[in-house]
Design an enzyme around this catalytic site. Structure first.
Site, short mmCIF file in Angstrom:
data_model
loop_
_atom_site.label_atom_id
_atom_site.label_comp_id
_atom_site.label_asym_id
_atom_site.label_seq_id
_atom_site.Cartn_x
_atom_site.Cartn_y
_atom_site.Cartn_z
CB CYS A 73 -30.20 -22.10 -4.23
SG CYS A 73 -31.03 -22.85 -5.61
CB CYS A 82 -36.11 -19.76 -1.67
SG CYS A 82 -35.67 -21.32 -0.89
CD GLN A 295 -46.08 -29.67 11.13
OE1 GLN A 295 -45.47 -28.84 10.48
NE2 GLN A 295 -47.31 -29.48 11.57
CE1 TYR A 324 -59.80 -25.42 11.59
CE2 TYR A 324 -59.49 -24.80 13.89
CZ TYR A 324 -60.15 -24.65 12.69
OH TYR A 324 -61.16 -23.72 12.58
CB CYS A 440 -49.31 -21.45 9.09
SG CYS A 440 -50.94 -21.82 8.46
N1 SAH Z 1 -51.31 -29.71 14.08
C1 SAH Z 1 -51.39 -30.48 12.86
C2 SAH Z 1 -51.40 -29.66 11.59
C3 SAH Z 1 -52.43 -28.65 11.49
S1 SAH Z 1 -52.51 -27.98 9.87
C4 SAH Z 1 -50.20 -31.41 12.78
O1 SAH Z 1 -49.17 -31.10 13.30
O2 SAH Z 1 -50.32 -32.43 12.12
C5 SAH Z 1 -54.22 -27.63 9.79
C6 SAH Z 1 -55.12 -28.86 9.71
O3 SAH Z 1 -56.47 -28.42 9.73
C7 SAH Z 1 -54.96 -29.68 8.45
O4 SAH Z 1 -54.67 -31.00 8.85
C8 SAH Z 1 -56.34 -29.60 7.78
O5 SAH Z 1 -56.70 -30.78 7.13
C9 SAH Z 1 -57.24 -29.32 8.93
N2 SAH Z 1 -58.52 -28.62 8.66
C10 SAH Z 1 -58.80 -27.71 7.71
N3 SAH Z 1 -60.04 -27.24 7.86
C11 SAH Z 1 -60.58 -27.86 8.94
C12 SAH Z 1 -61.84 -27.77 9.61
N4 SAH Z 1 -62.78 -26.95 9.19
N5 SAH Z 1 -62.02 -28.53 10.70
C13 SAH Z 1 -61.05 -29.36 11.14
N6 SAH Z 1 -59.86 -29.48 10.55
C14 SAH Z 1 -59.61 -28.75 9.46
#
Ligand code: SAH
Length: 484
Positions: A73, A82, A295, A324, A440
């Site tokens: 790029c 990036c 994603q 989550y 992550c």
């Molecule tokens: N596995 C999911 C992505 C996870 S990313 C997928 O593939 O779609 C982390 C996620 O945690 C986000 O969606 C965010 O909104 C959520 N999150 C953040 N804090 C949280 C909490 N205290 N309790 C439950 N979920 C939470």
């Protein structure tokens, strides 16, 4: 020896920081240099000198590192997207592996695990299925679309981001000419005037469906403008110099009149076609609207969640929690191989999407809860523990209650800050045989694995997966097992 601002120095980069910056020493004085990589011998100018360390700007590469490549790029250096395009892809993967491994050992004091080489991409460019281009006015008055320069809001003109889909540039060119022809002004953050704030483009990698969404500073747009926009976009040829089967299936407006950095407003309007596009991760189908979380690198996500599925070791009889869970990507991935999956997520809209996605895939053994995992799970645990011994309930109800709080596997995929410690305590109480931790951020992962180690869970496998080449982000999936 002491250094001051504007001093010129020559030295070799020996290390890399967590933000991808090169690190080297001159007479024992540590300097951080953006855009320089390990092995580069450079000339740099000090831009900030603190007592024990400083920051310098890369002026000249005297001898290039053997890992150095020419970024694909042209604006890689200015753009905030990036950080390490100047590093060969193999070197990027080695850097990410080392970052994870070092953090686990140093922060988590974890040892004795099997560490696998990072799963990289076959093609580390063109991997993103979502692009959000800010729209503004260039110095000469023309419409500019591109990316914010690192840590600022000035727009660098760039309509062909190399990690985004190749046809985005043609779509943007059409929108730009539509704006110029119709006198549609770009939004100005200072005066808060002008109409078009951002262009959001989402692409279904498996379905070849494209959504184009204009984020506008207003609550309506004239029918004439709508018609001309739709007319132009539905005629756009996406394969000017590429061969593609991709096709625009959805043209949307999103209204955002707020004075905010948040890109999307809450209201959407369908101008043409569907209000969503579809895509797959594995064989699970998802409906994606402008506001849905999805994603951004579906190919690598499939590999990441495939590992999570492998580590979960399901045979079809298991009870699983997916904490989550977002839009339920992992939950639905696991549901086909489990007896029952429970998902917990804080964002109500994401849970709506998760339920909808379960329904369109005919999955009926996944149940979803909205709320903070650290509140929902302990509360559910107490309630089910009571029901499990409640003699007024049927034996089947008691059995189901018992199973729900003694899962075989718990999966967590928390945001960067990691898991709440009280949630980890409840997970330990539930006593699953296996915990699959998808992370992550390897620093908070290391902290949490350390806490779980103290409570009887041994980390046995660690697998980094590269979801975001050319950036310093790294995802990781870990298997923990309960020690008897
Ligand atoms: N596995 C999911 C992505 C996870 S990313 C997928 O593939 O779609 C982390 C996620 O945690 C986000 O969606 C965010 O909104 C959520 N999150 C953040 N804090 C949280 C909490 N205290 N309790 C439950 N979920 C939470």
């Amino acid at each position: 020896m002491s250094f001051k601002k504007d001093d010129k120095v020559t030295f070799v980069i020996e290390d890399i920081g967590t933000g991808g910056e090169g690190i080297g020493k001159v007479d024992g004085y540590t300097l951080f240099v953006k855009d320089a990589i390990i092995g580069d011998k450079i000339e740099a100018k000090i831009i900030k000198a603190k007592k024990n360390y400083g920051y310098a700007r890369l002026e000249k590469i005297i001898e290039a590192s053997s890992d150095r490549v020419t970024p694909a790029c042209l604006v890689a250096r200015q753009c905030g997207g990036c950080q390490i395009q100047q590093m060969s892809y193999q070197a990027q993967l080695r850097f990410k592996e080392k970052l994870v491994d070092d953090n686990l050992k140093r922060i988590g004091k974890i040892e004795g695990y099997e560490f696998f080489p990072a799963i990289g991409m076959e093609e580390p460019f063109r991997y993103r299925n979502k692009a959000q281009y800010p729209v503004g006015t260039a110095k000469d008055g023309s419409v500019v679309m591109g990316f914010y320069a690192g840590r600022t809001h000035s727009i660098i003109s760039c309509t062909d981001c190399k990690i985004g889909a190749v046809e985005n540039q043609y779509i943007l060119a059409v929108i730009k000419s539509w704006m110029e022809l119709n006198g549609v002004a770009p939004y100005d953050e200072q005066t808060r005037k002008g109409l078009v704030r951002h262009v959001l483009i989402r692409t279904g990698f498996h379905t070849d469906e494209i959504m184009v969404c204009l984020v506008i500073n207003g609550t309506k747009m004239s029918d004439k403008l709508k018609e001309s926009l739709v007319g132009r976009l539905t005629e756009v040829s996406l394969d000017s110099d590429i061969s593609t089967d991709k096709c625009i299936k959805s043209i949307m407006l999103n209204y955002n009149t707020e004075n905010t950095n948040v890109i999307l407003g809450r209201q959407c309007e369908t101008l043409w076609g569907k209000s969503y596009i579809e895509d797959y991760i594995g064989d699970i189908k998802y409906q994606i609207s402008p506001l849905s979380f999805f994603q951004v690198n579906p190919r690598q996500t499939e590999k990441l969640y495939g590992k999570a599925l492998e580590y979960a070791g399901l045979t079809g009889n298991e009870t699983v929690w997916d904490l989550y869970c977002g839009i339920g990507t992992i939950s639905l991935f696991l549901a086909k191989n489990a007896r029952k999956v429970y998902g917990v997520e804080i964002v109500p809209q994401a849970i709506e999407d998760a339920k909808n996605n379960a329904a369109i895939n005919g999955i009926d053994n996944a149940e979803f809860f909205v709320g903070k995992a650290e509140e929902v799970v302990p509360h559910f645990y107490e309630e089910m523990a009571r029901l499990a011994t409640d003699t007024s309930a049927t034996e089947a109800q008691r059995e189901e209650a018992r199973k729900s709080i003694t899962p075989d596997v718990v999966v967590v995929d928390p945001p960067r800050k990691g898991c709440d410690e009280s949630l980890l305590d409840t997970i330990v109480k539930m006593s699953p045989e296996r915990i699959v931790y998808v992370s992550c951020d390897s620093a908070t992962l290391a902290r949490d694995l350390g806490l779980l180690a103290a409570k009887g869970y041994k980390t046995v496998k660690v697998q980094p997966v590269d979801q975001f080449s050319h950036t310093v982000h790294v995802e990781c999936v870990c298997l923990l097992v309960r020690m008897e």
